[in-house]
Design an enzyme around this catalytic site. Structure first.
Site, PDB file in Angstrom:
ATOM      1  CG  HIS A  62      -6.962  -5.750   2.218  1.00  0.00           C
ATOM      2  ND1 HIS A  62      -5.724  -5.349   2.655  1.00  0.00           N
ATOM      3  CD2 HIS A  62      -7.714  -4.612   2.211  1.00  0.00           C
ATOM      4  CE1 HIS A  62      -5.724  -4.052   2.887  1.00  0.00           C
ATOM      5  NE2 HIS A  62      -6.924  -3.570   2.619  1.00  0.00           N
ATOM      6  CE  LYS A  71      -5.078 -12.886   2.861  1.00  0.00           C
ATOM      7  NZ  LYS A  71      -5.830 -11.614   2.960  1.00  0.00           N
ATOM      8  CE1 TYR A 130       0.215  -9.980   6.534  1.00  0.00           C
ATOM      9  CE2 TYR A 130      -0.813 -11.099   4.696  1.00  0.00           C
ATOM     10  CZ  TYR A 130      -0.393  -9.947   5.308  1.00  0.00           C
ATOM     11  OH  TYR A 130      -0.580  -8.739   4.690  1.00  0.00           O
ATOM     12  CG  ASP A 167      -7.487  -0.638   3.941  1.00  0.00           C
ATOM     13  OD1 ASP A 167      -6.622  -1.022   4.756  1.00  0.00           O
ATOM     14  OD2 ASP A 167      -7.650  -1.155   2.804  1.00  0.00           O
TER      15      ASP A 167
HETATM   16  C1  LIG Z   1      -0.451  -7.354   0.055  1.00  0.00           C
HETATM   17  C2  LIG Z   1       0.724  -6.950  -0.770  1.00  0.00           C
HETATM   18  C3  LIG Z   1       1.060  -5.628  -0.947  1.00  0.00           C
HETATM   19  N1  LIG Z   1       2.139  -5.298  -1.715  1.00  0.00           N
HETATM   20  C4  LIG Z   1       2.485  -3.869  -1.858  1.00  0.00           C
HETATM   21  C5  LIG Z   1       1.380  -3.034  -2.463  1.00  0.00           C
HETATM   22  C6  LIG Z   1       1.543  -1.689  -1.802  1.00  0.00           C
HETATM   23  O1  LIG Z   1       2.481  -0.915  -2.521  1.00  0.00           O
HETATM   24  C7  LIG Z   1       2.151  -2.016  -0.441  1.00  0.00           C
HETATM   25  C8  LIG Z   1       1.148  -1.973   0.679  1.00  0.00           C
HETATM   26  O2  LIG Z   1       0.035  -2.773   0.288  1.00  0.00           O
HETATM   27  P1  LIG Z   1      -1.322  -2.750   1.152  1.00  0.00           P
HETATM   28  O3  LIG Z   1      -1.627  -1.332   1.526  1.00  0.00           O
HETATM   29  O4  LIG Z   1      -2.350  -3.518   0.367  1.00  0.00           O
HETATM   30  O5  LIG Z   1      -0.866  -3.546   2.439  1.00  0.00           O
HETATM   31  P2  LIG Z   1      -1.861  -4.042   3.604  1.00  0.00           P
HETATM   32  O6  LIG Z   1      -2.916  -3.020   3.843  1.00  0.00           O
HETATM   33  O7  LIG Z   1      -1.006  -4.484   4.716  1.00  0.00           O
HETATM   34  O8  LIG Z   1      -2.538  -5.311   2.955  1.00  0.00           O
HETATM   35  C9  LIG Z   1      -2.675  -6.525   3.649  1.00  0.00           C
HETATM   36  O9  LIG Z   1      -3.662  -6.307   4.597  1.00  0.00           O
HETATM   37  C10 LIG Z   1      -4.432  -7.370   5.087  1.00  0.00           C
HETATM   38  C11 LIG Z   1      -4.136  -7.519   6.551  1.00  0.00           C
HETATM   39  C12 LIG Z   1      -4.334  -8.645   4.381  1.00  0.00           C
HETATM   40  O10 LIG Z   1      -4.795  -9.684   4.863  1.00  0.00           O
HETATM   41  C13 LIG Z   1      -3.776  -8.697   3.038  1.00  0.00           C
HETATM   42  O11 LIG Z   1      -3.016  -9.886   2.910  1.00  0.00           O
HETATM   43  C14 LIG Z   1      -2.968  -7.569   2.594  1.00  0.00           C
HETATM   44  O12 LIG Z   1      -3.733  -6.988   1.560  1.00  0.00           O
HETATM   45  O13 LIG Z   1       2.687  -3.349  -0.552  1.00  0.00           O
HETATM   46  C15 LIG Z   1       2.926  -6.246  -2.334  1.00  0.00           C
HETATM   47  O14 LIG Z   1       3.890  -5.918  -3.023  1.00  0.00           O
HETATM   48  N2  LIG Z   1       2.597  -7.564  -2.181  1.00  0.00           N
HETATM   49  C16 LIG Z   1       1.524  -7.965  -1.420  1.00  0.00           C
HETATM   50  O15 LIG Z   1       1.281  -9.185  -1.290  1.00  0.00           O
END
Ligand SMILES: Cc1cn([C@H]2C[C@H](O)[C@@H](COP(=O)(O)OP(=O)(O)O[C@H]3O[C@H](C)C(=O)[C@H](O)[C@H]3O)O2)c(=O)[nH]c1=O
Length: 180
Positions: A62, A71, A130, A167
């Protein structure tokens, strides 16, 4: 504080001093002045994130554009293979990736703005904290395909990774918006 540049030198392993005693240990996991001096730039974090994942979960790759996020990644529990991909078009390492095993809270990874980031969980579970230098901006978030042959990331896979729907639909490097 020990700073170790990785194969892409802007991505660095950060090892703050650890104060051990009979009770255990203490460390400053983030100190703005010390980190800024070590990195040669001011680092201001505006948001902390924590995610918990089980074995074989792969989160990423991401990035936000604009509002790119620097980060500082710290694993609190478990073991991950953490990956950063250089998306800065003018960089000599554009399109290249660097990977780092993280398995101790005493070793943090700094991934600057302009990179895509993700990790694969190698242990039964992993909790990752992070800090980021820009607020979450979902409207400006992009996903780079973890398995794009043009990136050729050597994920230490233990079977098929567990991915979010987002993803599973990441963009190839050729199609992804990058940083000029
Ligand atoms: C990133 C983020 C997500 N969310 C909410 C949005 C979704 O409802 C839920 C899961 O989000 P997501 O599927 O995008 O989470 P990850 O797949 O862990 O995303 C992260 O994955 C990789 C490792 C990264 O480096 C990024 O910082 C970050 O995008 O959390 C939020 O409310 N705030 C946030 O800052």
């Amino acid at each position: 504080m020990q700073i170790t540049p990785l194969a892409i030198p802007e991505v660095m392993l950060i090892e703050p001093p650890v104060f051990q005693d009979a009770r255990g240990y203490f460390m400053e996991s983030f100190h703005q002045q010390k980190l800024g001096t070590a990195l040669g730039r001011k680092v201001s974090f505006v948001q902390d994130n924590v995610s918990y994942s089980e074995r074989n979960v792969l989160r990423g790759l991401h990035y936000q554009r604009p509002q790119s996020q620097g980060k500082l990644i710290q694993i609190l529990n478990g073991e991950v293979f953490d990956v950063a991909v250089d998306l800065r078009r003018k960089s000599p390492t554009f399109g290249q990736w660097v990977g780092q095993i993280l398995k101790s809270p005493q070793q943090l990874l700094w991934v600057p703005e302009g990179f895509a980031h993700g990790f694969l969980v190698l242990s039964g579970s992993a909790t990752v904290l992070y800090r980021v230098t820009a607020h979450y901006a979902p409207e400006n978030e992009h996903t780079l395909a973890w398995n794009d042959p043009a990136l050729g990331i050597h994920w230490p896979l233990q079977g098929t990774p567990r991915l979010s729907g987002k993803d599973q639909q990441g963009l190839s490097l050729q199609m992804a918006p990058v940083f000029d």
